[in-house]
Design an enzyme around this catalytic site. Structure first.
Site, PDB file in Angstrom:
ATOM      1  N   ASP A 108       0.842  -1.209   0.089  1.00  0.00           N
ATOM      2  CA  ASP A 108       0.021   0.036   0.030  1.00  0.00           C
ATOM      3  C   ASP A 108       0.702   1.362   0.011  1.00  0.00           C
ATOM      4  O   ASP A 108       0.566   2.159  -0.629  1.00  0.00           O
ATOM      5  CB  ASP A 108      -1.000  -0.049   1.215  1.00  0.00           C
ATOM      6  CG  ASP A 108      -0.278  -0.186   2.483  1.00  0.00           C
ATOM      7  OD1 ASP A 108       0.969  -0.392   2.564  1.00  0.00           O
ATOM      8  OD2 ASP A 108      -0.914  -0.374   3.510  1.00  0.00           O
ATOM      9  N   ASP A 111       7.153   3.861   3.065  1.00  0.00           N
ATOM     10  CA  ASP A 111       7.345   4.821   4.098  1.00  0.00           C
ATOM     11  C   ASP A 111       8.832   5.031   4.415  1.00  0.00           C
ATOM     12  O   ASP A 111       9.917   5.516   3.551  1.00  0.00           O
ATOM     13  CB  ASP A 111       6.447   4.730   5.377  1.00  0.00           C
ATOM     14  CG  ASP A 111       6.758   6.115   6.510  1.00  0.00           C
ATOM     15  OD1 ASP A 111       7.097   7.167   5.903  1.00  0.00           O
ATOM     16  OD2 ASP A 111       6.369   5.860   7.277  1.00  0.00           O
ATOM     17  N   LYS A 139       6.127   7.910   0.036  1.00  0.00           N
ATOM     18  CA  LYS A 139       6.438   8.819   1.055  1.00  0.00           C
ATOM     19  C   LYS A 139       8.058   8.936   0.924  1.00  0.00           C
ATOM     20  O   LYS A 139       8.626   8.825   1.728  1.00  0.00           O
ATOM     21  CB  LYS A 139       5.922   8.671   2.487  1.00  0.00           C
ATOM     22  CG  LYS A 139       4.654   9.007   2.847  1.00  0.00           C
ATOM     23  CD  LYS A 139       4.595   9.201   4.290  1.00  0.00           C
ATOM     24  CE  LYS A 139       3.271   8.736   4.632  1.00  0.00           C
ATOM     25  NZ  LYS A 139       3.121   8.578   6.006  1.00  0.00           N
ATOM     26  N   PHE A 160       0.149  11.515   7.584  1.00  0.00           N
ATOM     27  CA  PHE A 160      -0.524  10.081   7.694  1.00  0.00           C
ATOM     28  C   PHE A 160      -1.754  10.361   7.137  1.00  0.00           C
ATOM     29  O   PHE A 160      -2.609  10.883   7.210  1.00  0.00           O
ATOM     30  CB  PHE A 160      -0.735  10.253   9.190  1.00  0.00           C
ATOM     31  CG  PHE A 160      -1.003   8.798   9.553  1.00  0.00           C
ATOM     32  CD1 PHE A 160      -0.194   7.914   9.603  1.00  0.00           C
ATOM     33  CD2 PHE A 160      -2.470   8.340   9.935  1.00  0.00           C
ATOM     34  CE1 PHE A 160      -0.291   6.412  10.006  1.00  0.00           C
ATOM     35  CE2 PHE A 160      -2.723   7.051   9.946  1.00  0.00           C
ATOM     36  CZ  PHE A 160      -1.473   5.971  10.266  1.00  0.00           C
TER      37      PHE A 160
HETATM   38  P1  5GP Z   1       7.765   1.429   6.302  1.00  0.00           P
HETATM   39  O1  5GP Z   1       8.124   0.080   6.896  1.00  0.00           O
HETATM   40  O2  5GP Z   1       8.044   1.644   5.006  1.00  0.00           O
HETATM   41  O3  5GP Z   1       8.094   2.569   7.043  1.00  0.00           O
HETATM   42  O4  5GP Z   1       6.160   1.408   6.648  1.00  0.00           O
HETATM   43  C1  5GP Z   1       5.242   0.615   5.623  1.00  0.00           C
HETATM   44  C2  5GP Z   1       3.972   0.363   6.313  1.00  0.00           C
HETATM   45  O5  5GP Z   1       3.706   1.373   7.250  1.00  0.00           O
HETATM   46  C3  5GP Z   1       2.879   0.372   5.646  1.00  0.00           C
HETATM   47  O6  5GP Z   1       2.794  -0.791   5.000  1.00  0.00           O
HETATM   48  C4  5GP Z   1       1.727   0.900   6.409  1.00  0.00           C
HETATM   49  O7  5GP Z   1       1.180  -0.149   7.054  1.00  0.00           O
HETATM   50  C5  5GP Z   1       2.481   1.581   7.443  1.00  0.00           C
HETATM   51  N1  5GP Z   1       2.244   3.238   7.011  1.00  0.00           N
HETATM   52  C6  5GP Z   1       3.244   4.091   6.534  1.00  0.00           C
HETATM   53  N2  5GP Z   1       2.807   5.355   6.424  1.00  0.00           N
HETATM   54  C7  5GP Z   1       1.469   5.405   6.684  1.00  0.00           C
HETATM   55  C8  5GP Z   1       0.350   6.304   6.548  1.00  0.00           C
HETATM   56  O8  5GP Z   1       0.538   7.376   6.206  1.00  0.00           O
HETATM   57  N3  5GP Z   1      -0.766   5.559   6.908  1.00  0.00           N
HETATM   58  C9  5GP Z   1      -1.201   4.392   7.271  1.00  0.00           C
HETATM   59  N4  5GP Z   1      -2.261   4.055   7.458  1.00  0.00           N
HETATM   60  N5  5GP Z   1      -0.193   3.457   7.541  1.00  0.00           N
HETATM   61  C10 5GP Z   1       1.086   3.886   7.033  1.00  0.00           C
END
Ligand code: 5GP
Length: 192
Positions: A108, A111, A139, A160
């Site tokens: 999805d 980040d 992001k 977020f």
């Molecule tokens: P990463 O490991 O890349 O930091 O994060 C990935 C996961 O963090 C995504 O699959 C999601 O579950 C969560 N996540 C990161 N940013 C957001 C956001 O803005 N909104 C939501 N709902 N989940 C996020």
């Protein structure tokens, strides 16, 4: 931008539409067409990262004009909070082997990159034939680990977001658009 009528139960002042339904669907159709071209003659094995990516997956596969197979994996990274722990744990593993398959990971949002970096390394160690990632949202400003992305829907600012599968404390996944949830503090991933 005002909220669509059918989302009247979500007339929450803290929600602001970032990407509307028509724009999401148009871009996802383009991604499906690109994937169809790139995997011509193959049977891509789509691995959906639960739960957030299910809505994107459901829309995307309708635009992939090839035989495909599906599997699902669940990892914990955020829990119910808005801060990334840096730790990734497999909560539900895949049902099938990845050996010899052209794997396309469906995520999805990218980040910090910690989740996909972990999954990518984990899947590469399972003998895949090829491995690519498709993410609906990206992001770039919060990246801690660089992860190669083959297909990307949208770059979004450091906010977020919820909707179109994405939650806050398990809510809002059913919004048909991507929205910024205001008044939620998102921790700087670089802070100790
Ligand atoms: P990463 O490991 O890349 O930091 O994060 C990935 C996961 O963090 C995504 O699959 C999601 O579950 C969560 N996540 C990161 N940013 C957001 C956001 O803005 N909104 C939501 N709902 N989940 C996020």
């Amino acid at each position: 931008m005002s909220l669509p009528e059918r989302a009247s139960e979500f007339q929450n002042p803290d929600i602001e539409v970032l990407i509307d339904e028509a724009t999401l669907k148009r871009r996802i159709a383009e991604l499906g067409a690109e994937i169809t071209r790139d995997y011509a003659g193959k049977t891509p094995h789509l691995v959906c990262v639960l739960k957030g990516a299910v809505v994107f997956l459901a829309e995307l596969i309708r635009h992939i004009d090839l035989p495909i197979t599906l599997d699902f994996i669940a990892v914990s990274s955020y829990g119910d909070a808005t801060k990334t722990s840096g730790e990734v744990r497999i909560v539900k593993d895949l049902d099938e082997s990845l050996a010899g398959r052209d794997v396309l990971v469906v995520e999805d949002i990218l980040d910090t990159g910690l989740t996909l970096n972990y999954l990518r390394n984990n899947f590469l160690s399972r003998g895949v034939k090829s491995l690519r990632i498709v993410t609906l949202l990206n992001k770039p400003s919060r990246r801690l680990v660089e992860v190669p992305i083959a297909y990307k829907g949208f770059d979004i600012p450091d906010a977020f977001v919820v909707g179109f599968g994405l939650d806050y404390a398990q809510r809002y996944r059913n919004l048909p658009f991507v929205a910024v949830l205001k008044n939620v503090s998102v921790e700087d991933p670089r802070s100790p």
